[in-house]
Design a protein around this motif. Structure first.
Motif, PDB file in Angstrom:
ATOM      1  N   ALA A   4      23.519 -33.507   7.642  1.00 37.46           N
ATOM      2  CA  ALA A   4      24.072 -32.569   8.616  1.00 37.46           C
ATOM      3  C   ALA A   4      25.472 -33.037   8.985  1.00 37.46           C
ATOM      4  O   ALA A   4      25.697 -34.223   9.204  1.00 37.46           O
ATOM      5  CB  ALA A   4      23.188 -32.513   9.861  1.00 37.46           C
ATOM      6  N   TRP A   5      26.416 -32.110   9.034  1.00 38.05           N
ATOM      7  CA  TRP A   5      27.791 -32.468   9.383  1.00 38.05           C
ATOM      8  C   TRP A   5      27.873 -32.782  10.874  1.00 38.05           C
ATOM      9  O   TRP A   5      27.476 -31.981  11.711  1.00 38.05           O
ATOM     10  CB  TRP A   5      28.729 -31.320   9.058  1.00 38.05           C
ATOM     11  CG  TRP A   5      30.169 -31.642   9.297  1.00 38.05           C
ATOM     12  CD1 TRP A   5      30.889 -31.407  10.437  1.00 38.05           C
ATOM     13  CD2 TRP A   5      31.065 -32.292   8.388  1.00 38.05           C
ATOM     14  NE1 TRP A   5      32.175 -31.855  10.301  1.00 38.05           N
ATOM     15  CE2 TRP A   5      32.312 -32.405   9.049  1.00 38.05           C
ATOM     16  CE3 TRP A   5      30.939 -32.782   7.096  1.00 38.05           C
ATOM     17  CZ2 TRP A   5      33.414 -32.988   8.440  1.00 38.05           C
ATOM     18  CZ3 TRP A   5      32.040 -33.358   6.493  1.00 38.05           C
ATOM     19  CH2 TRP A   5      33.256 -33.459   7.163  1.00 38.05           C
ATOM     20  N   PRO A   6      28.417 -33.945  11.263  1.00 36.97           N
ATOM     21  CA  PRO A   6      28.543 -34.277  12.691  1.00 36.97           C
ATOM     22  C   PRO A   6      29.506 -33.313  13.386  1.00 36.97           C
ATOM     23  O   PRO A   6      30.645 -33.153  12.962  1.00 36.97           O
ATOM     24  CB  PRO A   6      29.103 -35.705  12.680  1.00 36.97           C
ATOM     25  CG  PRO A   6      28.789 -36.241  11.304  1.00 36.97           C
ATOM     26  CD  PRO A   6      28.864 -35.065  10.394  1.00 36.97           C
ATOM     27  N   SER A   7      29.057 -32.670  14.445  1.00 39.01           N
ATOM     28  CA  SER A   7      29.885 -31.675  15.133  1.00 39.01           C
ATOM     29  C   SER A   7      31.142 -32.273  15.741  1.00 39.01           C
ATOM     30  O   SER A   7      32.112 -31.549  15.993  1.00 39.01           O
ATOM     31  CB  SER A   7      29.063 -30.977  16.223  1.00 39.01           C
ATOM     32  OG  SER A   7      28.591 -31.926  17.181  1.00 39.01           O
ATOM     33  N   ILE A   8      31.137 -33.587  15.963  1.00 42.66           N
ATOM     34  CA  ILE A   8      32.295 -34.244  16.577  1.00 42.66           C
ATOM     35  C   ILE A   8      33.462 -34.347  15.591  1.00 42.66           C
ATOM     36  O   ILE A   8      34.613 -34.540  15.996  1.00 42.66           O
ATOM     37  CB  ILE A   8      31.893 -35.641  17.093  1.00 42.66           C
ATOM     38  CG1 ILE A   8      32.944 -36.179  18.066  1.00 42.66           C
ATOM     39  CG2 ILE A   8      31.688 -36.618  15.947  1.00 42.66           C
ATOM     40  CD1 ILE A   8      32.521 -37.468  18.736  1.00 42.66           C
ATOM     41  N   LEU A   9      33.199 -34.201  14.298  1.00 42.23           N
ATOM     42  CA  LEU A   9      34.238 -34.321  13.271  1.00 42.23           C
ATOM     43  C   LEU A   9      34.820 -32.945  12.964  1.00 42.23           C
ATOM     44  O   LEU A   9      34.247 -32.156  12.206  1.00 42.23           O
ATOM     45  CB  LEU A   9      33.676 -34.961  12.005  1.00 42.23           C
ATOM     46  CG  LEU A   9      33.120 -36.375  12.162  1.00 42.23           C
ATOM     47  CD1 LEU A   9      32.579 -36.889  10.842  1.00 42.23           C
ATOM     48  CD2 LEU A   9      34.187 -37.321  12.717  1.00 42.23           C
ATOM     49  N   VAL A  10      35.972 -32.653  13.577  1.00 40.19           N
ATOM     50  CA  VAL A  10      36.625 -31.348  13.431  1.00 40.19           C
ATOM     51  C   VAL A  10      37.931 -31.539  12.653  1.00 40.19           C
ATOM     52  O   VAL A  10      38.787 -32.313  13.063  1.00 40.19           O
ATOM     53  CB  VAL A  10      36.925 -30.721  14.803  1.00 40.19           C
ATOM     54  CG1 VAL A  10      37.620 -29.381  14.637  1.00 40.19           C
ATOM     55  CG2 VAL A  10      35.632 -30.569  15.602  1.00 40.19           C
ATOM     56  N   PRO A  11      38.107 -30.848  11.529  1.00 38.99           N
ATOM     57  CA  PRO A  11      39.318 -31.028  10.728  1.00 38.99           C
ATOM     58  C   PRO A  11      40.566 -30.550  11.453  1.00 38.99           C
ATOM     59  O   PRO A  11      40.530 -29.574  12.214  1.00 38.99           O
ATOM     60  CB  PRO A  11      39.053 -30.171   9.487  1.00 38.99           C
ATOM     61  CG  PRO A  11      37.583 -29.950   9.461  1.00 38.99           C
ATOM     62  CD  PRO A  11      37.143 -29.942  10.888  1.00 38.99           C
ATOM     63  N   SER A  12      41.674 -31.237  11.185  1.00 38.36           N
ATOM     64  CA  SER A  12      42.980 -30.759  11.655  1.00 38.36           C
ATOM     65  C   SER A  12      43.582 -29.814  10.629  1.00 38.36           C
ATOM     66  O   SER A  12      44.456 -29.014  10.955  1.00 38.36           O
ATOM     67  CB  SER A  12      43.922 -31.930  11.915  1.00 38.36           C
ATOM     68  OG  SER A  12      44.112 -32.691  10.733  1.00 38.36           O
ATOM     69  N   SER A  13      43.127 -29.905   9.375  1.00 38.31           N
ATOM     70  CA  SER A  13      43.520 -28.958   8.341  1.00 38.31           C
ATOM     71  C   SER A  13      42.399 -28.874   7.317  1.00 38.31           C
ATOM     72  O   SER A  13      41.647 -29.834   7.120  1.00 38.31           O
ATOM     73  CB  SER A  13      44.834 -29.369   7.667  1.00 38.31           C
ATOM     74  OG  SER A  13      44.666 -30.546   6.901  1.00 38.31           O
ATOM     75  N   GLU A  14      42.271 -27.723   6.690  1.00 40.92           N
ATOM     76  CA  GLU A  14      41.236 -27.530   5.682  1.00 40.92           C
ATOM     77  C   GLU A  14      41.767 -26.613   4.589  1.00 40.92           C
ATOM     78  O   GLU A  14      42.521 -25.671   4.844  1.00 40.92           O
ATOM     79  CB  GLU A  14      39.958 -26.955   6.291  1.00 40.92           C
ATOM     80  CG  GLU A  14      40.154 -25.765   7.206  1.00 40.92           C
ATOM     81  CD  GLU A  14      38.862 -25.314   7.869  1.00 40.92           C
ATOM     82  OE1 GLU A  14      37.787 -25.478   7.275  1.00 40.92           O
ATOM     83  OE2 GLU A  14      38.943 -24.767   8.982  1.00 40.92           O
ATOM     84  N   ASN A  15      41.387 -26.895   3.363  1.00 40.42           N
ATOM     85  CA  ASN A  15      41.825 -26.125   2.203  1.00 40.42           C
ATOM     86  C   ASN A  15      40.592 -25.798   1.368  1.00 40.42           C
ATOM     87  O   ASN A  15      40.066 -26.660   0.663  1.00 40.42           O
ATOM     88  CB  ASN A  15      42.848 -26.917   1.388  1.00 40.42           C
ATOM     89  CG  ASN A  15      43.328 -26.170   0.166  1.00 40.42           C
ATOM     90  OD1 ASN A  15      42.959 -25.021  -0.057  1.00 40.42           O
ATOM     91  ND2 ASN A  15      44.157 -26.810  -0.635  1.00 40.42           N
ATOM     92  N   TRP A  16      40.121 -24.555   1.467  1.00 39.86           N
ATOM     93  CA  TRP A  16      38.923 -24.128   0.749  1.00 39.86           C
ATOM     94  C   TRP A  16      39.310 -23.259  -0.444  1.00 39.86           C
ATOM     95  O   TRP A  16      40.103 -22.328  -0.311  1.00 39.86           O
ATOM     96  CB  TRP A  16      37.991 -23.335   1.668  1.00 39.86           C
ATOM     97  CG  TRP A  16      37.306 -24.191   2.681  1.00 39.86           C
ATOM     98  CD1 TRP A  16      37.781 -24.539   3.920  1.00 39.86           C
ATOM     99  CD2 TRP A  16      36.035 -24.835   2.534  1.00 39.86           C
ATOM    100  NE1 TRP A  16      36.879 -25.353   4.552  1.00 39.86           N
ATOM    101  CE2 TRP A  16      35.795 -25.550   3.734  1.00 39.86           C
ATOM    102  CE3 TRP A  16      35.082 -24.874   1.529  1.00 39.86           C
ATOM    103  CZ2 TRP A  16      34.641 -26.295   3.928  1.00 39.86           C
ATOM    104  CZ3 TRP A  16      33.923 -25.612   1.721  1.00 39.86           C
ATOM    105  CH2 TRP A  16      33.708 -26.303   2.910  1.00 39.86           C
TER     106      TRP A  16
END
Length: 238
Positions: A4-16
């Protein structure tokens, strides 16, 4: 079982990239021409840059990276679609009710979560049986906003992106907002499995099954042995 992805880890940038590797060719010939064809070979990739600027985030990232067991592991994660998802619109204020807003309101008064005018709940489902490798389906919207090309969604923990609407999007004649009904869409990549009528489709927090692209991705360098930024290269796992 994927992490499960930890909710506390929020990207500052993402490239999908939701459709990498969708074309195949045999290379250029003597005339410098190449025949390229499309096939059901597209897959999701992503690059996430995640600031770890608190002790809690550093620890969460360490635990996540170790839990992957290199390229052998996987995680449920997807794009952070807060500004792009088809949220339900509050009929009184005209504002979109995101999951985050719904949680804040419900914390003040639980009745907000069950009131049909203020709940953040979305309800999208497969509207007609969809076969594996399909690139178009019918979506039944029971609650939510208008659909648009470019929106990402997940079905069966697989990520997809709408490329076009193939039918008109129903409108509620009283509110002029999105109404309940069927919407046809085209999308990429191809479906990974058969899905029966009623299978849930998630737009608000779409999640895919992703793993590390290499064993070395995500190396954490802590400045002054305290804080740092981690870049994760991810690929879809099967």
């Amino acid at each position: 079982m994927p992490l499960a992805w930890p909710s506390i880890l929020v990207p500052s940038s993402e490239n999908w990239n939701p459709n990498k590797g969708a074309s195949r060719g045999g290379g250029r010939g003597l005339t410098n021409q190449e025949q390229v064809v499309v096939g059901p070979s597209g897959y999701n990739t992503a690059t996430l840059t995640i600031p770890c600027m608190t002790r809690a985030r550093v620890l969460a990232m360490r635990a996540l990276l170790a839990g992957f067991d290199g390229r052998a592991g996987s995680v449920f994660v997807g794009p952070f679609e807060v500004t792009r998802a088809p949220w339900f619109v509050d009929p009184d204020t005209g504002g979109k009710i995101t999951y985050g807003q719904g949680a804040k309101d419900a914390a003040l008064d639980p009745a907000w979560a069950t009131n049909p005018d203020t709940s953040s709940r979305l309800d999208f489902q497969v509207g007609a049986a969809a076969a594996m490798n399909a690139t178009s389906i019918t979506i039944q919207r029971n609650r939510g906003g208008f659909l648009e090309p470019g929106m990402m969604f997940s079905i069966g923990n697989r990520l997809h992106l709408i490329t076009a609407l193939t039918t008109a999007d129903p409108v509620d004649p009283d509110t002029l907002q999105a109404g309940a009904g069927a919407v046809g869409i085209a999308f990429r990549p191809w479906l990974r499995a058969d899905y029966p009528v009623g299978t849930p489709i998630e737009f608000g927090r779409p999640l895919g099954t992703m793993g590390l692209a290499t064993d070395d991705t995500g190396a954490m360098e802590l400045q002054l042995s305290r804080l740092g930024t981690v870049t994760l290269d991810l690929v879809e796992k099967f």
